[in-house]
Motif scaffolding. Structure first.
Motif, PDB file in Angstrom:
ATOM      1  N   ALA A  81       0.825  -1.206   0.000  1.00  0.00           N
ATOM      2  CA  ALA A  81       0.000   0.000   0.000  1.00  0.00           C
ATOM      3  C   ALA A  81       0.857   1.253   0.000  1.00  0.00           C
ATOM      4  N   LEU A  82       1.959   1.243   0.734  1.00  0.00           N
ATOM      5  CA  LEU A  82       2.892   2.368   0.712  1.00  0.00           C
ATOM      6  C   LEU A  82       3.506   2.524  -0.670  1.00  0.00           C
ATOM      7  N   GLY A  83       3.837   1.405  -1.314  1.00  0.00           N
ATOM      8  CA  GLY A  83       4.403   1.467  -2.658  1.00  0.00           C
ATOM      9  C   GLY A  83       3.442   2.050  -3.668  1.00  0.00           C
ATOM     10  N   LEU A  84       2.150   1.721  -3.527  1.00  0.00           N
ATOM     11  CA  LEU A  84       1.141   2.299  -4.405  1.00  0.00           C
ATOM     12  C   LEU A  84       1.107   3.815  -4.271  1.00  0.00           C
ATOM     13  N   ARG A  85       1.109   4.299  -3.035  1.00  0.00           N
ATOM     14  CA  ARG A  85       1.112   5.750  -2.838  1.00  0.00           C
ATOM     15  C   ARG A  85       2.394   6.371  -3.387  1.00  0.00           C
ATOM     16  N   ALA A  86       3.528   5.727  -3.171  1.00  0.00           N
ATOM     17  CA  ALA A  86       4.793   6.258  -3.673  1.00  0.00           C
ATOM     18  C   ALA A  86       4.767   6.388  -5.191  1.00  0.00           C
ATOM     19  N   PHE A  87       4.203   5.412  -5.871  1.00  0.00           N
ATOM     20  CA  PHE A  87       4.147   5.411  -7.329  1.00  0.00           C
ATOM     21  C   PHE A  87       3.388   6.623  -7.849  1.00  0.00           C
ATOM     22  N   TYR A  88       2.319   7.003  -7.172  1.00  0.00           N
ATOM     23  CA  TYR A  88       1.494   8.115  -7.638  1.00  0.00           C
ATOM     24  C   TYR A  88       1.796   9.446  -6.960  1.00  0.00           C
ATOM     25  N   GLU A  89       2.492   9.429  -5.815  1.00  0.00           N
ATOM     26  CA  GLU A  89       2.623  10.654  -5.043  1.00  0.00           C
ATOM     27  C   GLU A  89       4.048  11.147  -4.832  1.00  0.00           C
TER      28      GLU A  89
END
Length: 483
Positions: free
Chosen positions: A163-171
């Motif tokens: 979930a942290l990686g998902l946010r990192a990818f977009y943010e």
């Protein structure tokens, strides 16, 4: 799944027995709950106890979520492990990419890039409403919705890590991008240069960043190039935005604002075409097709020229972390947990499947053609129809520029994985072939060819399969679309 309020579509093999399903079950169970997690933790401890790089290797299977979770702990905490990963994953040390990292990353004394301050500034999405304000001459403003990406603690479970990686990818702010600020000042440019816009008006991969001088700047995130949307505006994680024409945007912007335009340089930028970027410094002039991130877990090499052996998640995390560092020109580094989380989330992106693959006629015959025509000599089923070696540029026969450039040259190219290949047009490392049908059309290499992505003229290289009969070609295409 919802990202920033936008419905997203993950094109993956999602059946009950698939690896994606097994990973989801592992996430629900959490890490550290069973004998597998204990064994992995013991392996990490053994690696440290044996003296790290001076002792044994630490086995962290890429397809085991608990192993990847535990590997991340070691990646974040132990510089000797990171250095070991760097030195053992580099295919060679005689290109600029490798030399820069060997000189600056994971140094034993903690200097170099490891000593840089962490980039922890939260960002906010850019929406079409912001574009309209810019077009009206109003400055960008933060709207107060930015939340910290990372709280400083390594996640306790695979689910939280992903979930942290998902946010990192977009943010995560990869870099301030002036040309994006110029594009966003005119709604027509957003469409003209192919920026992806989600259903709720979010411009994908573009963020608002509160700069230290009090201004609000535009930064790009990973999703700018490696994210797209479908016809309904739903996010397609990890699929490249093949409409994004950054080279032409840069050329047009320079032409508009420069007092001394560089006609030769602008022509080179315009030659990139949509979906391609030149990631090498200087005037090497070797734009490459932005590759998909789906299925990357099973890919033996990173970069089109295979500069990095991809045997474990830490190799991908190293590639992500150092990209972010060089994008900020050595001013900041990302929190290591954020870089590793991005790698872990990318591992969860399975290749897309052809919606009608089950009904494709000829796929069984095509599997036989795949073998008898020699395709499997390079595209091995055991490694996602890729190969654990590079193929020399002279053997591939395509544009050799990238393989030979001082920046990332290895003398060859990685073998493209074929799972989900139906969704990855255009084809070849430089994106010069428009369709799978064209790839196996013998007329492609002749002077009269008119369907090349970069204009009329022959598209050389990858002559494999050009001698097939029409029936064999149809069966092969059916097989490839079923992968």
């Amino acid at each position: 799944m919802v990202v920033n309020g936008v419905a997203s579509t993950v094109l993956e093999r999602g059946g009950a027995g698939s690896r994606a399903a097994r990973r989801r079950e592992a996430r629900r169970a959490g890490a550290g709950a069973g004998a597998g997690a204990t064994a992995v933790a013991a392996a990490a401890a053994a690696w440290l106890a044996a003296g790290g790089a001076g002792g044994c290797g630490a086995p962290f299977p890429k397809d085991d979520p608990e192993a990847v979770l535990e590997e991340g702990r070691l990646y974040v905490a132990d510089a000797s492990f990171r250095r070991h990963v760097l030195e053992t994953s580099l295919v060679g040390d005689d290109n600029d990419w490798a030399r820069a990292r060997l000189a600056s990353w994971a140094l034993p004394d903690g200097t170099g890039w490891d000593a840089l301050p962490e980039m922890t500034t939260p960002t906010e999405p850019v929406r079409l409403a912001d574009v309209n304000r810019l077009a009206a001459g109003e400055p960008l403003e933060m709207d107060g919705t930015a939340t910290p990406l990372f709280d400083g603690a390594y996640p306790d479970s695979w689910w939280d890590l992903s979930a942290l990686g998902l946010r990192a990818f977009y943010e995560f702010p990869v870099r301030i991008e002036p040309v994006l600020e110029w594009i966003l000042a005119d709604p027509a440019r957003v469409a003209d240069y192919g920026l992806a816009v989600a259903a709720d008006g979010v411009v994908v991969g573009v963020r608002k960043y509160p700069a230290p001088d009090g201004s609000v700047r535009v930064v790009e995130a990973c999703a700018l190039c490696h994210g797209s949307v479908d016809a309904d505006g739903r996010l397609l994680h990890g699929l490249p935005n093949t409409r994004l024409d950054l080279g032409r945007a840069w050329a047009d912007w320079i032409d508009e604002v420069s007092d001394a335009p560089d006609a030769e340089g602008e022509a080179r930028l315009r030659s990139w075409g949509p979906g391609r970027v030149d990631v090498t410094p200087g005037a090497d002039d070797d734009p490459l097709q932005v590759p998909p991130l789906t299925g990357l877990r099973d890919t033996p090499f990173l970069h089109q020229t295979g500069t990095v052996r991809h045997d474990q998640a830490s190799a991908l995390a190293m590639r992500i972390e150092t990209l972010m560092i060089t994008s900020w020109v050595g001013a900041f580094r990302p929190p290591r947990t954020v870089a590793f989380a991005a790698a872990a989330w990318i591992y969860d992106l399975d290749p897309p499947i052809e919606p009608d693959a089950a009904a494709l006629a000829g796929r069984m015959h095509g599997a036989r053609v795949f073998r008898t025509a020699g395709c499997s000599d390079c595209h091995e089923p055991r490694v996602a129809y890729s190969a654990p070696w590079l193929v020399g540029a002279d053997v591939v026969g395509t544009d050799p520029a990238s393989a030979l450039t001082p920046s990332r040259g290895t003398g060859g190219y990685r073998v493209t994985p074929l799972r989900g290949v139906w969704a990855y047009a255009p084809y070849l490392h430089d994106g010069t072939v428009a369709t799978l049908e064209d790839l196996f059309d013998a007329r492609r290499v002749e002077a009269g060819w008119t369907r090349g992505v970069r204009g009329p003229g022959p598209v050389p290289g990858h002559r494999y399969g050009l001698g097939l009969t029409p029936a064999e070609r149809a069966d092969l295409l059916a097989f490839l679309r079923s992968l």
